[in-house]
Design a protein around this motif. Sequence first.
Motif, PDB file in Angstrom:
ATOM      1  N   VAL A 279     -59.476 -36.790  13.079  1.00  0.00           N
ATOM      2  CA  VAL A 279     -60.150 -37.034  14.362  1.00  0.00           C
ATOM      3  C   VAL A 279     -59.527 -38.234  15.072  1.00  0.00           C
ATOM      4  CG1 VAL A 279     -62.326 -37.748  15.425  1.00  0.00           C
ATOM      5  CG2 VAL A 279     -62.321 -35.963  13.672  1.00  0.00           C
ATOM      6  N   GLY A 280     -59.314 -39.329  14.344  1.00  0.00           N
ATOM      7  CA  GLY A 280     -58.701 -40.507  14.948  1.00  0.00           C
ATOM      8  C   GLY A 280     -57.311 -40.212  15.468  1.00  0.00           C
ATOM      9  N   SER A 281     -56.539 -39.429  14.731  1.00  0.00           N
ATOM     10  CA  SER A 281     -55.190 -39.073  15.162  1.00  0.00           C
ATOM     11  C   SER A 281     -55.212 -38.290  16.464  1.00  0.00           C
ATOM     12  CB  SER A 281     -54.487 -38.262  14.067  1.00  0.00           C
ATOM     13  OG  SER A 281     -54.379 -39.001  12.865  1.00  0.00           O
ATOM     14  N   LYS A 291     -49.145 -41.614  26.414  1.00  0.00           N
ATOM     15  CA  LYS A 291     -48.009 -42.516  26.244  1.00  0.00           C
ATOM     16  C   LYS A 291     -48.196 -43.314  24.951  1.00  0.00           C
ATOM     17  CE  LYS A 291     -50.049 -46.096  29.174  1.00  0.00           C
ATOM     18  NZ  LYS A 291     -50.254 -47.060  28.091  1.00  0.00           N
ATOM     19  N   VAL A 292     -47.137 -44.016  24.566  1.00  0.00           N
ATOM     20  CA  VAL A 292     -47.198 -44.821  23.355  1.00  0.00           C
ATOM     21  C   VAL A 292     -47.993 -46.082  23.681  1.00  0.00           C
ATOM     22  CG1 VAL A 292     -45.875 -46.019  21.587  1.00  0.00           C
ATOM     23  CG2 VAL A 292     -44.976 -43.912  22.597  1.00  0.00           C
ATOM     24  N   GLU A 293     -49.257 -46.100  23.275  1.00  0.00           N
ATOM     25  CA  GLU A 293     -50.138 -47.239  23.575  1.00  0.00           C
ATOM     26  C   GLU A 293     -50.378 -48.019  22.294  1.00  0.00           C
ATOM     27  OE1 GLU A 293     -51.372 -49.987  24.711  1.00  0.00           O
ATOM     28  OE2 GLU A 293     -51.597 -48.793  26.532  1.00  0.00           O
ATOM     29  N   VAL A 354     -50.982 -43.488  14.176  1.00  0.00           N
ATOM     30  CA  VAL A 354     -50.252 -42.619  15.113  1.00  0.00           C
ATOM     31  C   VAL A 354     -49.431 -43.423  16.122  1.00  0.00           C
ATOM     32  CG1 VAL A 354     -50.522 -40.913  16.955  1.00  0.00           C
ATOM     33  CG2 VAL A 354     -51.742 -40.623  14.799  1.00  0.00           C
ATOM     34  N   PRO A 355     -49.998 -44.450  16.785  1.00  0.00           N
ATOM     35  CA  PRO A 355     -49.161 -45.214  17.726  1.00  0.00           C
ATOM     36  C   PRO A 355     -47.979 -45.908  17.056  1.00  0.00           C
ATOM     37  CG  PRO A 355     -51.499 -45.685  18.091  1.00  0.00           C
ATOM     38  CD  PRO A 355     -51.397 -44.927  16.797  1.00  0.00           C
ATOM     39  N   LEU A 356     -48.143 -46.312  15.794  1.00  0.00           N
ATOM     40  CA  LEU A 356     -47.042 -46.966  15.096  1.00  0.00           C
ATOM     41  C   LEU A 356     -45.880 -45.999  14.885  1.00  0.00           C
ATOM     42  CD1 LEU A 356     -48.926 -49.135  12.446  1.00  0.00           C
ATOM     43  CD2 LEU A 356     -47.678 -49.942  14.450  1.00  0.00           C
TER      44      LEU A 356
END
Length: 627
Positions: A279-281, A291-293, A354-356
């Motif tokens: 869910v978090g992903s 975008k990459v946040e 995921v952002p990493l």
Amino acid sequence: MSGSNQFDLLRTRRFAPFFATQALGAFNDNAFRQAMIVLIGFHLGLSVEKAGTYAMIAPAIFILPFFLFSASAGQIAEKFEKTRLIRYIKLFEIGAMLLAVYAFHAHQVWLLFVVLFLMGLHSTAFGPIKYAILPQALKSEELVGGNGLVEMGTSIAVLLGMMAGGALMALGDFGTTAASVLVVAIAVAGYLTSRAIPPAPATAPDLKFNYNAAGETVRTMRYIGANRTIFNSVLGISWFWFFGTVFTSQLPAYTQVFLGGGESVLNLTLALFSIGVGVGSLLCERLSGHKVEIGLVPFGSIGMTVFALDLYFARPLPAAVNGLGLGAFLLAPGHWRIVLDLVLIGAFAGLFIVPLFALVQSRSERSELSRVIAGNNILNALFMVLAAGLGLGLTALGFSIPQIFLTVALLNAAVAIYIYTLVPEFLMRFLSWVLVKTLYRIEADGAARVPEEGPALLVCNHVSFMDPLIVMGIVRRPIRFVMYYKIFRIPLLNFIFRTAKAIPIAGAKEDAELLERAFDEVDRALADGELVCIFPEGGLTRDGEIAPFRPGVEHILARRPVPVVPIALRGLWGSVFSRRDSALGRSRLPRRFWSRIGIAFDEPLPAAQASAAVLEAKVRALRGDQA
């Protein structure tokens, strides 16, 4: 992309076959491992001590190939076409599973460990391809959504594989056959789906292969260490695996001793954590706006710490009862708090990871990404070993499982602070993300017109004190803002601007020396291939209208001719932090939280055509009558 959905990717050939292939691989890894654990623990008549020894050795055997062969796997993934490599890897998996079938029926423990090593080798070879292929297959604005789907698919596949492998092997005499059919069928299915993956050309076909695995490993780690942001992102990813390994390895005993649950409750706790990660992903794309946040990374680490702490306080003492079934567990007082904690720990872990991954993919050179992922996998394996060692060490010191959770929660907070001290960009993006998401609803038009690489000058109208944060929140690349020195010094925002390496400027009459330093710094930034954003009006609008653009932009372009991207902010006049209230003699109070605003980008102009007058006209046309 504003109206798109990341699930649309599952209907495209450039993503769906790869997604299915990697999910089937994750499923099979865990189905085999769990079936092997059940077989050794319950079907071979071994003593509890011997079975326990095998259980402790198994993770080390699986992880060993990551240390030995990751660097070589990264080179192979760069040098050769990736889709063909995936098919070879899937054929290798089929062979390994056929060997597993024999080992299952022959009850050969040593052979099962050989297969386990082979499956570790399978994952080692597939890992660099898994994340390096995404930037080749996806558009830049799809990268976060694609990574989110991959992480979701992996976490759910891991859970289902563990449940299926263990459940089938537990079926008695028929269990060995059932588990054998499952692992071979899934391996064949993975190969068939890999046949539909579109070609992914080699990113470094002329790479000279280094057969010295140890030397290549050192070289890979040095490369990662040379880029501070990538290195700390990799450390963050490895910390995710450390954190997850500690929690998931302690869940079986925690479920039995502190929750009083049986096998069905253990399956529930594993499912809650995995579903939370999924869910978090998936939420990452919605919260980041395609975008990459990286501002989500601190948000994720804060949530991981808070709910891991709460898990300790929710049940610090052993349960008074044992053997609870699923229904009895859910009806028992206080257990819904534990359910919520496990789901939210997983969800915030998904927001963290995921952002990493997306940041590593977007900031790494395409021709070196597979080797970066290989280095990441080496560190991940090391951190997983350290996590196992920490769990064993704390247990030997007499720590209870909730106390281990408490320790890891506090370590998570300490590691987060350390990483954000080393790379303040994470915290800066988090603060700007929170401020912008709290105050505004932003509709962006044409953000893809900002060049993906190389120097460029962004010029924008100036309506509020929040303008730099809004532009920063929409543009994927880091930006150096040129801003009036008094705005640069505003408390709280000053930390964000300093971390973003904003360039303070003053008028010639106020501080001629500061003005000249600002022009020199702008020129250095453009020479280094960075984005620089200026507000050529020279100050905030006092009446909502665009003031004449000053000639400073021409001075910058005369020294360093670079493309210029006109930007227009819409609907900000009258929102929080604009000058409308002060112009009317009223106190500037937050009257329009979550205002609907817009930001529009025009096509880049060559420097030769980008006079102050032309740029002013472009920005006026972009803004229209939406002051």
